[in-house]
Motif scaffolding. Structure first.
Motif, PDB file in Angstrom:
ATOM      1  N   ARG A   1       0.831  -1.205   0.000  1.00 27.08           N
ATOM      2  CA  ARG A   1       0.000   0.000   0.000  1.00 27.08           C
ATOM      3  C   ARG A   1       0.871   1.263   0.000  1.00 27.08           C
ATOM      4  N   ILE A   2       1.952   1.250   0.756  1.00 23.99           N
ATOM      5  CA  ILE A   2       2.866   2.400   0.769  1.00 23.99           C
ATOM      6  C   ILE A   2       3.535   2.535  -0.592  1.00 23.99           C
ATOM      7  N   TYR A   3       3.982   1.423  -1.143  1.00 21.81           N
ATOM      8  CA  TYR A   3       4.606   1.433  -2.476  1.00 21.81           C
ATOM      9  C   TYR A   3       3.623   1.989  -3.507  1.00 21.81           C
ATOM     10  N   GLY A   4       2.387   1.518  -3.489  1.00 23.05           N
ATOM     11  CA  GLY A   4       1.364   2.002  -4.409  1.00 23.05           C
ATOM     12  C   GLY A   4       1.099   3.482  -4.250  1.00 23.05           C
ATOM     13  N   THR A   5       1.110   3.947  -3.025  1.00 28.50           N
ATOM     14  CA  THR A   5       0.895   5.377  -2.767  1.00 28.50           C
ATOM     15  C   THR A   5       2.060   6.190  -3.314  1.00 28.50           C
ATOM     16  N   ILE A   6       3.271   5.694  -3.121  1.00 28.88           N
ATOM     17  CA  ILE A   6       4.453   6.382  -3.650  1.00 28.88           C
ATOM     18  C   ILE A   6       4.375   6.468  -5.172  1.00 28.88           C
ATOM     19  N   LEU A   7       3.923   5.404  -5.809  1.00 30.21           N
ATOM     20  CA  LEU A   7       3.805   5.427  -7.269  1.00 30.21           C
ATOM     21  C   LEU A   7       2.867   6.530  -7.746  1.00 30.21           C
ATOM     22  N   GLN A   8       1.869   6.835  -6.958  1.00 31.95           N
ATOM     23  CA  GLN A   8       0.871   7.836  -7.341  1.00 31.95           C
ATOM     24  C   GLN A   8       1.215   9.240  -6.851  1.00 31.95           C
ATOM     25  N   THR A   9       2.228   9.373  -6.005  1.00 31.49           N
ATOM     26  CA  THR A   9       2.566  10.658  -5.405  1.00 31.49           C
ATOM     27  C   THR A   9       3.498  11.431  -6.321  1.00 31.49           C
ATOM     28  N   ARG A  10       3.139  12.665  -6.600  1.00 35.39           N
ATOM     29  CA  ARG A  10       3.937  13.507  -7.498  1.00 35.39           C
ATOM     30  C   ARG A  10       4.735  14.584  -6.766  1.00 35.39           C
ATOM     31  N   ASP A  11       4.398  14.838  -5.514  1.00 38.26           N
ATOM     32  CA  ASP A  11       5.064  15.893  -4.759  1.00 38.26           C
ATOM     33  C   ASP A  11       5.651  15.304  -3.483  1.00 38.26           C
ATOM     34  N   PRO A  12       6.700  15.958  -2.940  1.00 35.23           N
ATOM     35  CA  PRO A  12       7.222  15.496  -1.648  1.00 35.23           C
ATOM     36  C   PRO A  12       6.097  15.445  -0.620  1.00 35.23           C
ATOM     37  N   THR A  13       6.005  14.310   0.084  1.00 39.05           N
ATOM     38  CA  THR A  13       4.899  14.071   1.005  1.00 39.05           C
ATOM     39  C   THR A  13       5.438  13.562   2.332  1.00 39.05           C
ATOM     40  N   ALA A  14       4.886  14.054   3.409  1.00 35.36           N
ATOM     41  CA  ALA A  14       5.305  13.624   4.743  1.00 35.36           C
ATOM     42  C   ALA A  14       4.868  12.182   4.994  1.00 35.36           C
ATOM     43  N   ALA A  15       5.659  11.477   5.805  1.00 36.76           N
ATOM     44  CA  ALA A  15       5.336  10.096   6.156  1.00 36.76           C
ATOM     45  C   ALA A  15       3.971  10.001   6.824  1.00 36.76           C
ATOM     46  N   SER A  16       3.612  10.997   7.623  1.00 42.47           N
ATOM     47  CA  SER A  16       2.311  10.955   8.299  1.00 42.47           C
ATOM     48  C   SER A  16       1.162  11.015   7.297  1.00 42.47           C
ATOM     49  N   ALA A  17       1.315  11.792   6.222  1.00 44.90           N
ATOM     50  CA  ALA A  17       0.269  11.866   5.193  1.00 44.90           C
ATOM     51  C   ALA A  17       0.175  10.544   4.439  1.00 44.90           C
ATOM     52  N   ILE A  18       1.307   9.929   4.179  1.00 46.12           N
ATOM     53  CA  ILE A  18       1.306   8.624   3.511  1.00 46.12           C
ATOM     54  C   ILE A  18       0.670   7.592   4.435  1.00 46.12           C
ATOM     55  N   ALA A  19       1.020   7.640   5.709  1.00 44.88           N
ATOM     56  CA  ALA A  19       0.428   6.714   6.685  1.00 44.88           C
ATOM     57  C   ALA A  19      -1.088   6.885   6.735  1.00 44.88           C
ATOM     58  N   ASP A  20      -1.560   8.114   6.720  1.00 44.24           N
ATOM     59  CA  ASP A  20      -3.005   8.360   6.719  1.00 44.24           C
ATOM     60  C   ASP A  20      -3.666   7.758   5.487  1.00 44.24           C
ATOM     61  N   SER A  21      -3.023   7.917   4.334  1.00 47.71           N
ATOM     62  CA  SER A  21      -3.653   7.438   3.099  1.00 47.71           C
ATOM     63  C   SER A  21      -3.661   5.921   2.988  1.00 47.71           C
ATOM     64  N   VAL A  22      -2.713   5.254   3.661  1.00 49.08           N
ATOM     65  CA  VAL A  22      -2.685   3.782   3.598  1.00 49.08           C
ATOM     66  C   VAL A  22      -3.205   3.139   4.870  1.00 49.08           C
ATOM     67  N   ASP A  23      -3.635   3.960   5.804  1.00 44.48           N
ATOM     68  CA  ASP A  23      -4.214   3.478   7.056  1.00 44.48           C
ATOM     69  C   ASP A  23      -3.236   2.607   7.851  1.00 44.48           C
ATOM     70  N   CYS A  24      -2.090   3.233   8.176  1.00 45.69           N
ATOM     71  CA  CYS A  24      -1.119   2.535   9.024  1.00 45.69           C
ATOM     72  C   CYS A  24      -0.505   3.531   9.996  1.00 45.69           C
ATOM     73  N   ASP A  25       0.265   3.032  10.927  1.00 47.09           N
ATOM     74  CA  ASP A  25       0.945   3.867  11.900  1.00 47.09           C
ATOM     75  C   ASP A  25       2.058   4.656  11.200  1.00 47.09           C
ATOM     76  N   PRO A  26       2.253   5.935  11.531  1.00 49.80           N
ATOM     77  CA  PRO A  26       3.330   6.718  10.910  1.00 49.80           C
ATOM     78  C   PRO A  26       4.720   6.102  11.092  1.00 49.80           C
ATOM     79  N   LYS A  27       4.965   5.428  12.241  1.00 49.40           N
ATOM     80  CA  LYS A  27       6.263   4.772  12.437  1.00 49.40           C
ATOM     81  C   LYS A  27       6.473   3.667  11.402  1.00 49.40           C
ATOM     82  N   THR A  28       5.420   2.944  11.114  1.00 52.76           N
ATOM     83  CA  THR A  28       5.504   1.884  10.109  1.00 52.76           C
ATOM     84  C   THR A  28       5.770   2.491   8.735  1.00 52.76           C
ATOM     85  N   ALA A  29       5.082   3.568   8.423  1.00 53.91           N
ATOM     86  CA  ALA A  29       5.295   4.247   7.146  1.00 53.91           C
ATOM     87  C   ALA A  29       6.737   4.731   7.035  1.00 53.91           C
TER      88      ALA A  29
END
Length: 177
Positions: A25-53
């Motif tokens: 899910r994180i990999y898939g989100t990265i593939l779709q991300t075009r701008d620098p994004t914080a780990a917390s925003a990625i964690a929110d979008s994939v529904d996981c803990d920010p530490k895991t992200a």
């Protein structure tokens, strides 16, 4: 379409990676991300803990899949150069020098046809509205489709050329000239 058919089909695009594990899910989100994004925003979008992200993003950074930006907060973005490198290596692995040369020829023919059709050296040199208005055959959608295909063909031809050069260099190193 019945509810059963919809449930058996692919997941909706926004949830395309929802069913995979967190890494996917994180990999898939990265593939779709075009701008620098914080780990917390990625964690929110994939529904996981920010530490895991952050753990997976750090690992993806080590692999070159993402680029880490030491800002506040730290951000990550997709490393397009990694995916370019990966595509070229896949071409080298899957195709002979002759196949790669054939690909260069086919793409060059397609590019030359577009150059003649639009009387321009590149898609960027074409005014799509003017090209569509000056044609009885092409709509604005046709022109935009052609310009996108033309740009893609130019990029892919460059990849094929680089793969051919890499493959030719590999064969020379191994004595296969």
């Amino acid at each position: 379409m019945s509810e059963t058919d919809a449930a058996d089909g692919p997941p909706p695009f926004v949830d395309a990676f929802r069913s995979g594990d967190v890494e996917q899910r994180i990999y898939g989100t990265i593939l779709q991300t075009r701008d620098p994004t914080a780990a917390s925003a990625i964690a929110d979008s994939v529904d996981c803990d920010p530490k895991t992200a952050r753990k997976y993003l750090s690992w993806f950074d080590d692999l070159g899949i993402v680029t880490r930006h030491d800002s506040h907060p730290v951000t990550y973005e997709r490393n397009d150069a990694y995916f370019e490198w990966r595509r070229i290596n896949q071409l080298v692995a899957d195709h002979s020098v002759e196949d790669l040369q054939d690909g260069v020829r086919e793409l060059t023919t397609r590019i030359t046809d577009y150059e003649a059709t639009y009387d321009a050296a590149s898609p960027a040199a074409v005014n799509a509205i003017t090209a569509a208005e000056g044609s009885d055959e092409r709509t604005i959608d046709d022109v935009y489709s052609d310009l996108g295909d033309w740009a893609t063909a130019r990029e892919e031809r460059d990849r094929y050329k680089r793969a051919r050069q890499q493959r030719t260099g590999d064969e020379r190193e191994q004595g296969f000239e």
